[in-house]
Design an enzyme around this catalytic site. Sequence first.
Site, mmCIF file in Angstrom:
data_model
loop_
_atom_site.group_PDB
_atom_site.id
_atom_site.type_symbol
_atom_site.label_atom_id
_atom_site.label_comp_id
_atom_site.label_asym_id
_atom_site.label_seq_id
_atom_site.Cartn_x
_atom_site.Cartn_y
_atom_site.Cartn_z
ATOM 1 N N CYS A 104 37.618 41.422 33.039
ATOM 2 C CA CYS A 104 38.115 40.389 33.714
ATOM 3 C C CYS A 104 39.492 40.728 33.511
ATOM 4 C CB CYS A 104 37.418 38.996 33.029
ATOM 5 S SG CYS A 104 38.250 37.452 33.761
ATOM 6 N N HIS A 112 32.058 39.204 33.235
ATOM 7 C CA HIS A 112 31.964 38.953 31.852
ATOM 8 C C HIS A 112 30.673 38.848 31.178
ATOM 9 C CE1 HIS A 112 35.780 36.995 30.105
ATOM 10 N NE2 HIS A 112 35.793 37.108 31.598
ATOM 11 N N GLU A 116 29.240 39.631 28.380
ATOM 12 C CA GLU A 116 29.017 39.490 27.432
ATOM 13 C C GLU A 116 29.225 37.908 27.564
ATOM 14 O OE1 GLU A 116 33.194 38.434 27.437
ATOM 15 O OE2 GLU A 116 31.921 40.239 28.542
#
Length: 207
Positions: free
Chosen positions: A97, A180, A182
């Site tokens: 990002c 993202h 994660e």
Amino acid sequence: YIMNVTIIPTVREVYKNQFEYSIDRKLIKFLKFVFGKKLKIAIYDGDINKNTNLIILSGGNDVLKKKTHKKDLLRFKIDLKAYKFCSRYKKPLLGICHGAQFIGYMNNFKFEKKKHVGNHKVFVKYKLKFFKNMSFKVNSFHNNIIKKTNIQTKNICLAKDNSIELFKLHKKKMLGIMWHPERCKNFRTIDKKIIKYFYEVGNSFSG
């Protein structure tokens, strides 16, 4: 074999002129999901160990505004140090990002202020062997999109508006992911394969 990863953290101003480094705990868990148990993670603390195998520019901060906010200026300086380190020592650099936008900023990509928040599809434009489908869903948490890269870049995945969501620089070991991985509720195999493939093949990033 120990996998040494250095994470460049978000810089937050929690009180006036009090700055803290911040790492999402899920990012650490995600990296363990990608690389397994033999993983040693270092959080940037002013220096980067030359034994690091991979540097990650994490999300957070704003790379495109005029750097009037001290936290963004501090983050810019750290990102720049990591970028130069990877360029000099030919180390892999993964931008997530904000990190992807920073890599783009350093390579004169064209940006547009446009909010991408929520889940949406990305479309595979550069076919790699592990892509079973030509599209898949990703999350988004950014206010600027990448409209154009340069001739030294492989644009791998695009959003519906043709903004670049996944790219790899040709002559540098640098990969940018605009979503993202994660932050997914359950970590995904596709994200693991993208990052492992990038790390393992480096500059020969091809189908």
